[in-house]
Design a protein around this motif. Structure first.
Motif, PDB file in Angstrom:
ATOM      1  N   VAL A  45      56.888  45.047  16.839  1.00 29.36           N
ATOM      2  CA  VAL A  45      56.524  44.313  18.057  1.00 29.36           C
ATOM      3  C   VAL A  45      55.133  43.710  17.872  1.00 29.36           C
ATOM      4  O   VAL A  45      54.173  44.433  17.612  1.00 29.36           O
ATOM      5  CB  VAL A  45      56.534  45.244  19.287  1.00 29.36           C
ATOM      6  N   ASN A  46      55.034  42.387  18.004  1.00 32.27           N
ATOM      7  CA  ASN A  46      53.749  41.692  17.867  1.00 32.27           C
ATOM      8  C   ASN A  46      53.196  41.353  19.249  1.00 32.27           C
ATOM      9  O   ASN A  46      53.881  40.715  20.056  1.00 32.27           O
ATOM     10  CB  ASN A  46      53.915  40.395  17.066  1.00 32.27           C
ATOM     11  N   HIS A  47      51.959  41.759  19.489  1.00 30.82           N
ATOM     12  CA  HIS A  47      51.380  41.576  20.824  1.00 30.82           C
ATOM     13  C   HIS A  47      50.861  40.156  21.045  1.00 30.82           C
ATOM     14  O   HIS A  47      50.619  39.405  20.106  1.00 30.82           O
ATOM     15  CB  HIS A  47      50.289  42.613  21.088  1.00 30.82           C
ATOM     16  N   ALA A  48      50.668  39.827  22.319  1.00 32.24           N
ATOM     17  CA  ALA A  48      50.177  38.503  22.715  1.00 32.24           C
ATOM     18  C   ALA A  48      48.654  38.484  22.773  1.00 32.24           C
ATOM     19  O   ALA A  48      47.980  39.428  22.334  1.00 32.24           O
ATOM     20  CB  ALA A  48      50.794  38.109  24.057  1.00 32.24           C
ATOM     21  N   LEU A  49      48.085  37.437  23.353  1.00 31.37           N
ATOM     22  CA  LEU A  49      46.657  37.136  23.219  1.00 31.37           C
ATOM     23  C   LEU A  49      45.757  38.284  23.668  1.00 31.37           C
ATOM     24  O   LEU A  49      44.840  38.683  22.941  1.00 31.37           O
ATOM     25  CB  LEU A  49      46.335  35.851  24.001  1.00 31.37           C
ATOM     26  N   THR A  50      45.960  38.816  24.847  1.00 33.42           N
ATOM     27  CA  THR A  50      45.096  39.898  25.321  1.00 33.42           C
ATOM     28  C   THR A  50      45.782  41.256  25.233  1.00 33.42           C
ATOM     29  O   THR A  50      45.312  42.231  25.808  1.00 33.42           O
ATOM     30  CB  THR A  50      44.638  39.659  26.781  1.00 33.42           C
ATOM     31  N   GLY A  51      46.890  41.321  24.487  1.00 28.91           N
ATOM     32  CA  GLY A  51      47.617  42.578  24.348  1.00 28.91           C
ATOM     33  C   GLY A  51      47.069  43.426  23.217  1.00 28.91           C
ATOM     34  O   GLY A  51      46.009  43.158  22.646  1.00 28.91           O
ATOM     35  N   SER A 175      30.150  28.065  28.114  1.00 32.42           N
ATOM     36  CA  SER A 175      29.996  28.503  29.502  1.00 32.42           C
ATOM     37  C   SER A 175      28.995  29.649  29.619  1.00 32.42           C
ATOM     38  O   SER A 175      28.853  30.462  28.695  1.00 32.42           O
ATOM     39  CB  SER A 175      31.353  28.954  30.052  1.00 32.42           C
ATOM     40  N   SER A 176      28.346  29.741  30.768  1.00 34.98           N
ATOM     41  CA  SER A 176      27.473  30.889  31.042  1.00 34.98           C
ATOM     42  C   SER A 176      28.291  32.125  31.422  1.00 34.98           C
ATOM     43  O   SER A 176      27.784  33.236  31.398  1.00 34.98           O
ATOM     44  CB  SER A 176      26.486  30.547  32.162  1.00 34.98           C
ATOM     45  N   ARG A 177      29.546  31.916  31.787  1.00 33.47           N
ATOM     46  CA  ARG A 177      30.487  33.015  32.058  1.00 33.47           C
ATOM     47  C   ARG A 177      31.754  32.760  31.249  1.00 33.47           C
ATOM     48  O   ARG A 177      32.808  32.452  31.802  1.00 33.47           O
ATOM     49  CB  ARG A 177      30.841  33.081  33.543  1.00 33.47           C
ATOM     50  N   PRO A 178      31.666  32.869  29.933  1.00 31.23           N
ATOM     51  CA  PRO A 178      32.742  32.365  29.073  1.00 31.23           C
ATOM     52  C   PRO A 178      34.095  33.025  29.288  1.00 31.23           C
ATOM     53  O   PRO A 178      35.110  32.317  29.383  1.00 31.23           O
ATOM     54  CB  PRO A 178      32.214  32.610  27.662  1.00 31.23           C
ATOM     55  N   ILE A 179      34.142  34.336  29.359  1.00 32.19           N
ATOM     56  CA  ILE A 179      35.437  35.005  29.484  1.00 32.19           C
ATOM     57  C   ILE A 179      36.068  34.702  30.837  1.00 32.19           C
ATOM     58  O   ILE A 179      37.253  34.351  30.924  1.00 32.19           O
ATOM     59  CB  ILE A 179      35.297  36.525  29.265  1.00 32.19           C
ATOM     60  N   GLU A 180      35.264  34.802  31.913  1.00 26.73           N
ATOM     61  CA  GLU A 180      35.817  34.541  33.246  1.00 26.73           C
ATOM     62  C   GLU A 180      36.337  33.112  33.366  1.00 26.73           C
ATOM     63  O   GLU A 180      37.452  32.875  33.831  1.00 26.73           O
ATOM     64  CB  GLU A 180      34.760  34.776  34.335  1.00 26.73           C
ATOM     65  N   ASP A 181      35.517  32.158  32.938  1.00 30.18           N
ATOM     66  CA  ASP A 181      35.894  30.752  33.103  1.00 30.18           C
ATOM     67  C   ASP A 181      37.076  30.371  32.217  1.00 30.18           C
ATOM     68  O   ASP A 181      37.962  29.613  32.638  1.00 30.18           O
ATOM     69  CB  ASP A 181      34.696  29.846  32.815  1.00 30.18           C
ATOM     70  N   ALA A 182      37.103  30.894  30.990  1.00 27.11           N
ATOM     71  CA  ALA A 182      38.230  30.603  30.103  1.00 27.11           C
ATOM     72  C   ALA A 182      39.520  31.196  30.665  1.00 27.11           C
ATOM     73  O   ALA A 182      40.584  30.574  30.600  1.00 27.11           O
ATOM     74  CB  ALA A 182      37.958  31.139  28.703  1.00 27.11           C
ATOM     75  N   ARG A 183      39.409  32.391  31.224  1.00 29.70           N
ATOM     76  CA  ARG A 183      40.607  33.037  31.799  1.00 29.70           C
ATOM     77  C   ARG A 183      41.120  32.252  33.008  1.00 29.70           C
ATOM     78  O   ARG A 183      42.328  32.106  33.189  1.00 29.70           O
ATOM     79  CB  ARG A 183      40.272  34.472  32.203  1.00 29.70           C
ATOM     80  N   GLU A 222      37.313  38.077  36.374  1.00 31.71           N
ATOM     81  CA  GLU A 222      36.452  39.264  36.392  1.00 31.71           C
ATOM     82  C   GLU A 222      37.135  40.455  35.727  1.00 31.71           C
ATOM     83  O   GLU A 222      36.492  41.218  34.991  1.00 31.71           O
ATOM     84  CB  GLU A 222      36.087  39.607  37.843  1.00 31.71           C
ATOM     85  N   LYS A 223      38.419  40.595  35.967  1.00 26.45           N
ATOM     86  CA  LYS A 223      39.177  41.716  35.397  1.00 26.45           C
ATOM     87  C   LYS A 223      39.182  41.657  33.867  1.00 26.45           C
ATOM     88  O   LYS A 223      38.971  42.675  33.193  1.00 26.45           O
ATOM     89  CB  LYS A 223      40.610  41.680  35.948  1.00 26.45           C
ATOM     90  N   LEU A 224      39.410  40.453  33.320  1.00 24.26           N
ATOM     91  CA  LEU A 224      39.428  40.338  31.860  1.00 24.26           C
ATOM     92  C   LEU A 224      38.033  40.543  31.277  1.00 24.26           C
ATOM     93  O   LEU A 224      37.882  41.155  30.222  1.00 24.26           O
ATOM     94  CB  LEU A 224      39.976  38.975  31.435  1.00 24.26           C
ATOM     95  N   GLN A 225      37.012  40.058  31.963  1.00 26.77           N
ATOM     96  CA  GLN A 225      35.650  40.197  31.463  1.00 26.77           C
ATOM     97  C   GLN A 225      35.284  41.674  31.282  1.00 26.77           C
ATOM     98  O   GLN A 225      34.553  42.032  30.347  1.00 26.77           O
ATOM     99  CB  GLN A 225      34.679  39.514  32.426  1.00 26.77           C
ATOM    100  N   GLN A 229      36.437  41.432  24.906  1.00 27.10           N
ATOM    101  CA  GLN A 229      35.212  41.002  24.245  1.00 27.10           C
ATOM    102  C   GLN A 229      35.293  39.519  23.882  1.00 27.10           C
ATOM    103  O   GLN A 229      36.359  39.017  23.523  1.00 27.10           O
ATOM    104  CB  GLN A 229      34.993  41.836  22.978  1.00 27.10           C
ATOM    105  N   LEU A 230      34.158  38.861  23.967  1.00 26.05           N
ATOM    106  CA  LEU A 230      34.111  37.421  23.722  1.00 26.05           C
ATOM    107  C   LEU A 230      34.600  37.076  22.318  1.00 26.05           C
ATOM    108  O   LEU A 230      35.388  36.135  22.145  1.00 26.05           O
ATOM    109  CB  LEU A 230      32.684  36.912  23.931  1.00 26.05           C
ATOM    110  N   ALA A 231      34.173  37.821  21.310  1.00 24.44           N
ATOM    111  CA  ALA A 231      34.594  37.537  19.929  1.00 24.44           C
ATOM    112  C   ALA A 231      36.105  37.658  19.780  1.00 24.44           C
ATOM    113  O   ALA A 231      36.737  36.887  19.048  1.00 24.44           O
ATOM    114  CB  ALA A 231      33.886  38.482  18.960  1.00 24.44           C
TER     115      ALA A 231
END
Length: 329
Positions: A45-51, A175-183, A222-225, A229-231
């Motif tokens: 089983v191969n996971h998805a982007l945030t899995g 972005s100054s809030r990269p993970i939140e804004d990208a999500r 916010e939940k993903l942030q 991790q950004l990297a």
């Protein structure tokens, strides 16, 4: 279970990426569920982007499908899942995300199976970028699996996909809030206009004096942030952008004419990311060269994320594939 002294993580040594970057050591962590390795058919089983590799059990992201007496029955199969190195599940991080392509991860997973002394598996299954990795694995090793089940994905990233990943990359880097804004942007691709209409009906969050769709998007950001991790996000976005089994190799038909694996493509009628139209075109191309290729579709308003939402439909579509092994036994 004891894995015959195989360490977790496995160390992939002296790995050179497609782009020429050399990694003296790459940790490949994994989970194994169900029957002991080498005693039963293996499902990868191969996971998805945030899995991640935790696919079943209490916190398993696919535990509606994988487990005792479920469609992928852990009393019948051995279920293996690898973490994409750098996905943030363990302490290993890849800063130079552009070093890697989806094919590199497919090569790493193939090496992982070799080190687990598993030359061929019953099924490789994955959704979204995990399905893209599955396509790449089959193109690299045509006899690696008896069944390929790519869900809500395709063998290549389209111009539309590349464009969205490019925008994601710009947000993540600027972005100054990269993970939140990208999500927040990504959720517009993962769902559909109809899904939002059904869920929110233009209602207002009276406590915040904003639309409920806005508070929902902010919540997901916010939940993903808090857990990502950004990297890791940059790396996984890079993989989503670089799915292409034909890059610097052979054409699609040449690559897949050499496999005997049954290919079960599952699309989603409302997917804005990997569109059903692209999936149907892939199916038609494969039908020219293979008999054992099948296409089915999840009917949902929920867009790309339907493969994580419409469990009953997906369960029904997968049941026939896995039922054959049950009958054999």
């Amino acid at each position: 279970m004891k894995l015959e002294n195989i360490p977790n993580p496995i160390n992939i040594q002296n790995f050179t990426t497609e782009n020429g970057a050399v990694y003296p050591s790459l940790p490949l962590s994994f989970t194994i569920a169900g029957l002991p390795l080498h005693t039963a058919p293996v499902v990868l089983v191969n996971h998805a982007l945030t899995g991640n590799a935790e696919v079943t059990g209490e916190n398993g992201w696919w535990n509606d499908l994988i487990g005792p007496d479920k469609t992928i029955d852990t009393t019948i199969y051995t279920v293996v899942a690898f973490n994409v190195p750098g996905n943030g599940t363990d302490s290993f991080i890849i800063e130079n995300y552009q070093d890697f392509t989806t094919r590199d991860i497919a090569r790493i997973f193939i090496k992982g199976l070799e080190l687990l002394k598993t030359e061929q598996v019953h099924t490789i299954i994955g959704g979204s970028v995990g399905g893209g990795i599955a396509w790449e694995m089959l193109a690299l090793q045509p006899n690696i699996t008896q069944n390929l089940i790519p869900i809500a994905t395709d063998w290549k990233s389209t111009d539309w996909m590349i464009a969205n990943c490019y925008l994601q990359e710009q947000i993540l880097n600027n972005s100054s809030r990269p993970i939140e804004d990208a999500r927040i942007h990504a959720m517009l691709c993962y769902r559909s206009p109809e899904s939002f209409k059904e869920k929110f009906q233009r209602t207002i969050n009276t406590n915040l004096s904003i639309f409920n769709i806005e508070s929902w998007l902010a919540h997901h950001g916010e939940k993903l942030q808090k857990r990502y991790q950004l990297a890791s996000y940059k790396l996984m976005n890079q993989l989503l952008k670089t799915i292409d089994i034909t890059r610097n190799t052979a054409d699609f038909e040449t690559l897949l004419s050499g496999t005997t694996a049954a290919i079960h493509i599952i699309g989603i009628n409302s997917d804005l990311f990997f569109t059903a139209k692209e999936n149907r075109e892939t199916y038609q191309e494969l039908k020219k060269i293979k008999d054992n290729v099948y296409y089915s579709e999840i009917d949902s308003v929920h867009g790309h994320d339907a493969f994580l939402i419409e469990y009953k439909q997906l369960d029904h579509l997968l049941a026939d594939i896995f039922k054959a092994e049950t009958i054999k036994r």
